[in-house]
Design a protein around this motif. Structure first.
Motif, PDB file in Angstrom:
ATOM      1  N   ASN A  74      14.327 -25.432 -64.330  1.00  0.00           N
ATOM      2  CA  ASN A  74      13.152 -25.923 -65.947  1.00  0.00           C
ATOM      3  C   ASN A  74      12.245 -26.905 -66.127  1.00  0.00           C
ATOM      4  OD1 ASN A  74      11.577 -26.090 -67.842  1.00  0.00           O
ATOM      5  ND2 ASN A  74      13.394 -25.730 -69.126  1.00  0.00           N
ATOM      6  N   PRO A  75      10.855 -26.924 -64.692  1.00  0.00           N
ATOM      7  CA  PRO A  75       9.998 -27.766 -64.768  1.00  0.00           C
ATOM      8  C   PRO A  75       9.454 -28.692 -65.775  1.00  0.00           C
ATOM      9  CG  PRO A  75       9.375 -25.267 -63.883  1.00  0.00           C
ATOM     10  CD  PRO A  75      10.795 -25.632 -64.522  1.00  0.00           C
ATOM     11  N   LYS A  76       9.128 -28.102 -66.800  1.00  0.00           N
ATOM     12  CA  LYS A  76       9.250 -29.102 -68.243  1.00  0.00           C
ATOM     13  C   LYS A  76      10.188 -29.696 -68.512  1.00  0.00           C
ATOM     14  CE  LYS A  76       7.858 -26.151 -71.452  1.00  0.00           C
ATOM     15  NZ  LYS A  76       7.846 -25.370 -72.776  1.00  0.00           N
ATOM     16  N   ASP A  77      11.679 -29.433 -68.313  1.00  0.00           N
ATOM     17  CA  ASP A  77      12.582 -30.401 -68.388  1.00  0.00           C
ATOM     18  C   ASP A  77      12.736 -31.517 -66.833  1.00  0.00           C
ATOM     19  OD1 ASP A  77      14.924 -31.198 -69.703  1.00  0.00           O
ATOM     20  OD2 ASP A  77      16.302 -30.760 -67.414  1.00  0.00           O
ATOM     21  N   GLU A  78      12.010 -31.431 -66.050  1.00  0.00           N
ATOM     22  CA  GLU A  78      12.166 -31.681 -64.932  1.00  0.00           C
ATOM     23  C   GLU A  78      10.598 -32.644 -65.283  1.00  0.00           C
ATOM     24  OE1 GLU A  78      12.665 -30.572 -60.735  1.00  0.00           O
ATOM     25  OE2 GLU A  78      13.564 -28.294 -61.249  1.00  0.00           O
ATOM     26  N   PHE A  79      10.004 -32.199 -65.195  1.00  0.00           N
ATOM     27  CA  PHE A  79       8.698 -32.940 -65.606  1.00  0.00           C
ATOM     28  C   PHE A  79       9.089 -34.718 -66.597  1.00  0.00           C
ATOM     29  CE2 PHE A  79       3.721 -33.551 -67.222  1.00  0.00           C
ATOM     30  CZ  PHE A  79       3.901 -34.100 -66.117  1.00  0.00           C
ATOM     31  N   GLU A  80       9.497 -34.096 -67.869  1.00  0.00           N
ATOM     32  CA  GLU A  80       9.799 -34.977 -69.134  1.00  0.00           C
ATOM     33  C   GLU A  80      11.099 -36.171 -68.356  1.00  0.00           C
ATOM     34  OE1 GLU A  80      12.575 -35.117 -73.025  1.00  0.00           O
ATOM     35  OE2 GLU A  80      11.169 -33.141 -72.221  1.00  0.00           O
ATOM     36  N   GLN A  81      12.532 -36.073 -67.704  1.00  0.00           N
ATOM     37  CA  GLN A  81      13.068 -36.579 -67.222  1.00  0.00           C
ATOM     38  C   GLN A  81      12.530 -37.636 -65.975  1.00  0.00           C
ATOM     39  OE1 GLN A  81      15.692 -34.116 -65.040  1.00  0.00           O
ATOM     40  NE2 GLN A  81      16.416 -33.380 -66.873  1.00  0.00           N
ATOM     41  N   TYR A  82      11.535 -36.448 -64.919  1.00  0.00           N
ATOM     42  CA  TYR A  82      10.361 -37.769 -64.835  1.00  0.00           C
ATOM     43  C   TYR A  82       9.552 -38.705 -64.623  1.00  0.00           C
ATOM     44  CZ  TYR A  82       6.038 -38.412 -62.258  1.00  0.00           C
ATOM     45  OH  TYR A  82       4.849 -39.127 -61.297  1.00  0.00           O
ATOM     46  N   LEU A  83       9.272 -38.001 -65.938  1.00  0.00           N
ATOM     47  CA  LEU A  83       8.642 -39.772 -67.068  1.00  0.00           C
ATOM     48  C   LEU A  83       9.182 -39.789 -68.175  1.00  0.00           C
ATOM     49  CD1 LEU A  83       5.846 -36.703 -69.117  1.00  0.00           C
ATOM     50  CD2 LEU A  83       5.200 -38.453 -67.545  1.00  0.00           C
ATOM     51  N   ASN A  85      11.761 -41.464 -66.605  1.00  0.00           N
ATOM     52  CA  ASN A  85      12.552 -42.525 -65.301  1.00  0.00           C
ATOM     53  C   ASN A  85      11.440 -43.211 -65.017  1.00  0.00           C
ATOM     54  OD1 ASN A  85      14.807 -41.514 -65.436  1.00  0.00           O
ATOM     55  ND2 ASN A  85      14.701 -40.441 -63.953  1.00  0.00           N
ATOM     56  N   LEU A  86      10.268 -42.893 -64.997  1.00  0.00           N
ATOM     57  CA  LEU A  86       9.214 -43.621 -64.703  1.00  0.00           C
ATOM     58  C   LEU A  86       9.036 -44.868 -65.418  1.00  0.00           C
ATOM     59  CD1 LEU A  86       7.175 -43.691 -62.374  1.00  0.00           C
ATOM     60  CD2 LEU A  86       5.694 -42.897 -64.034  1.00  0.00           C
ATOM     61  N   ILE A  87       8.937 -44.515 -66.194  1.00  0.00           N
ATOM     62  CA  ILE A  87       9.125 -45.581 -68.033  1.00  0.00           C
ATOM     63  C   ILE A  87       9.772 -46.090 -67.742  1.00  0.00           C
ATOM     64  CG2 ILE A  87       8.355 -45.854 -70.141  1.00  0.00           C
ATOM     65  CD1 ILE A  87       6.869 -43.403 -69.997  1.00  0.00           C
ATOM     66  N   LEU A  88      10.817 -46.176 -67.982  1.00  0.00           N
ATOM     67  CA  LEU A  88      11.819 -47.002 -67.965  1.00  0.00           C
ATOM     68  C   LEU A  88      12.041 -47.706 -66.875  1.00  0.00           C
ATOM     69  CD1 LEU A  88      15.453 -44.524 -69.907  1.00  0.00           C
ATOM     70  CD2 LEU A  88      13.452 -45.489 -71.176  1.00  0.00           C
ATOM     71  N   SER A  89      12.130 -47.527 -65.215  1.00  0.00           N
ATOM     72  CA  SER A  89      12.000 -47.879 -64.607  1.00  0.00           C
ATOM     73  C   SER A  89      11.579 -49.507 -64.467  1.00  0.00           C
ATOM     74  CB  SER A  89      12.335 -47.583 -62.792  1.00  0.00           C
ATOM     75  OG  SER A  89      10.845 -46.705 -62.924  1.00  0.00           O
ATOM     76  N   ARG A  90      10.121 -48.998 -64.796  1.00  0.00           N
ATOM     77  CA  ARG A  90       8.736 -49.577 -65.148  1.00  0.00           C
ATOM     78  C   ARG A  90       8.190 -50.699 -66.285  1.00  0.00           C
ATOM     79  NH1 ARG A  90       4.951 -47.675 -61.150  1.00  0.00           N
ATOM     80  NH2 ARG A  90       6.366 -46.666 -59.067  1.00  0.00           N
ATOM     81  N   CYS A  91       9.191 -50.160 -66.902  1.00  0.00           N
ATOM     82  CA  CYS A  91       8.346 -50.991 -68.294  1.00  0.00           C
ATOM     83  C   CYS A  91      10.012 -51.807 -68.967  1.00  0.00           C
ATOM     84  CB  CYS A  91       8.792 -50.042 -69.848  1.00  0.00           C
ATOM     85  SG  CYS A  91       6.758 -49.809 -68.910  1.00  0.00           S
ATOM     86  N   GLY A  92      11.527 -51.188 -68.753  1.00  0.00           N
ATOM     87  CA  GLY A  92      12.917 -51.362 -69.263  1.00  0.00           C
ATOM     88  C   GLY A  92      13.620 -50.584 -69.871  1.00  0.00           C
ATOM     89  N   LYS A  93      14.842 -50.003 -69.484  1.00  0.00           N
ATOM     90  CA  LYS A  93      16.089 -49.783 -70.443  1.00  0.00           C
ATOM     91  C   LYS A  93      15.022 -49.692 -71.738  1.00  0.00           C
ATOM     92  CE  LYS A  93      18.629 -48.794 -66.514  1.00  0.00           C
ATOM     93  NZ  LYS A  93      18.168 -49.428 -65.512  1.00  0.00           N
ATOM     94  N   GLU A  94      14.976 -50.735 -72.884  1.00  0.00           N
ATOM     95  CA  GLU A  94      15.284 -51.271 -73.997  1.00  0.00           C
ATOM     96  C   GLU A  94      13.684 -50.158 -73.996  1.00  0.00           C
ATOM     97  OE1 GLU A  94      13.729 -54.577 -72.163  1.00  0.00           O
ATOM     98  OE2 GLU A  94      15.126 -53.498 -71.401  1.00  0.00           O
ATOM     99  N   SER A  95      12.885 -50.164 -73.433  1.00  0.00           N
ATOM    100  CA  SER A  95      11.811 -49.270 -74.123  1.00  0.00           C
ATOM    101  C   SER A  95      11.778 -47.819 -74.691  1.00  0.00           C
ATOM    102  CB  SER A  95      10.358 -48.985 -73.057  1.00  0.00           C
ATOM    103  OG  SER A  95      10.899 -48.522 -71.724  1.00  0.00           O
ATOM    104  N   ALA A  96      13.156 -46.893 -73.923  1.00  0.00           N
ATOM    105  CA  ALA A  96      13.753 -46.316 -74.403  1.00  0.00           C
ATOM    106  C   ALA A  96      13.644 -45.514 -75.611  1.00  0.00           C
ATOM    107  CB  ALA A  96      14.966 -45.662 -74.393  1.00  0.00           C
ATOM    108  N   ALA A  97      13.540 -46.115 -76.914  1.00  0.00           N
ATOM    109  CA  ALA A  97      13.262 -45.855 -78.089  1.00  0.00           C
ATOM    110  C   ALA A  97      12.214 -45.900 -78.495  1.00  0.00           C
ATOM    111  CB  ALA A  97      14.204 -47.149 -79.042  1.00  0.00           C
ATOM    112  N   LEU A  98      11.309 -46.063 -77.672  1.00  0.00           N
ATOM    113  CA  LEU A  98       9.735 -46.493 -78.362  1.00  0.00           C
ATOM    114  C   LEU A  98       8.891 -44.726 -78.230  1.00  0.00           C
ATOM    115  CD1 LEU A  98       9.173 -49.974 -77.797  1.00  0.00           C
ATOM    116  CD2 LEU A  98       9.278 -49.148 -79.254  1.00  0.00           C
ATOM    117  N   VAL A  99       9.619 -44.285 -77.235  1.00  0.00           N
ATOM    118  CA  VAL A  99       9.198 -42.903 -76.173  1.00  0.00           C
ATOM    119  C   VAL A  99       9.716 -41.422 -76.961  1.00  0.00           C
ATOM    120  CG1 VAL A  99       8.126 -42.188 -74.443  1.00  0.00           C
ATOM    121  CG2 VAL A  99       8.400 -44.822 -74.718  1.00  0.00           C
TER     122      VAL A  99
END
Length: 158
Positions: A74-83, A85-99
């Motif tokens: 499912n490309p939408k699922d992969e795109f969401e995972q990409y986004l 992972n990108l945000i969490l790896s660059r902004c920190g895992k604690e930012s997960a709940a903000l997105v």
């Protein structure tokens, strides 16, 4: 929402992975997304980033981004995972709940909206092993110098 145009709380990006000028996937596109998301996290109100809309407010869709994932899954699922992972790896895992990532169809075009809540503490973006601090200024995202960031953080995150 698109008709309102870009603002302090709304940003448009034509693509999330596909560099239109180079005609290929580019990591620079991800850096641009992360910078905008971090700017929203560091603002007092948060905001939304809509991928698949050009700067003039025309819905282009995310077909070029989705095509970069192939057709096996499912490309939408992969795109969401990409986004995510990108945000969490660059902004920190604690930012997960903000997105929150949501897909919408508008004018027959698939769009991706990243809703971003404001953070309770400052969020830095790691780029090439260097931390940077971004804020929203009008309808743009700006990098602050160390002294500017210090003052901003002192007033924003009491």
């Amino acid at each position: 929402m698109i008709a309102q145009g870009e603002s302090h709380e709304l940003e448009f990006k034509e693509t999330g992975r596909w560099d239109v000028r180079q005609g290929m996937v580019s990591p620079v596109m991800g850096q641009i997304l992360v910078k905008t998301v971090a700017g929203f996290m560091n603002s007092e109100s948060g905001g939304s980033l809509i991928i698949g809309v050009d700067d003039s407010g025309i819905a282009i869709g995310i077909d070029r981004d989705l095509a970069t994932f192939g057709k096996k899954h499912n490309p939408k699922d992969e795109f969401e995972q990409y986004l995510q992972n990108l945000i969490l790896s660059r902004c920190g895992k604690e930012s997960a709940a903000l997105v929150k990532i949501i897909f919408h169809t508008t004018q027959g075009k698939e769009l991706c909206k990243i809703e971003v809540k404001p953070s309770l503490k400052q969020v830095y973006v790691t780029e090439d092993s260097v931390e940077k601090f971004y804020v929203r200024s009008g309808n743009t995202t700006q990098t602050l110098s160390m002294s500017e960031a210090h003052e901003y953080i002192r007033h924003r995150f009491r």
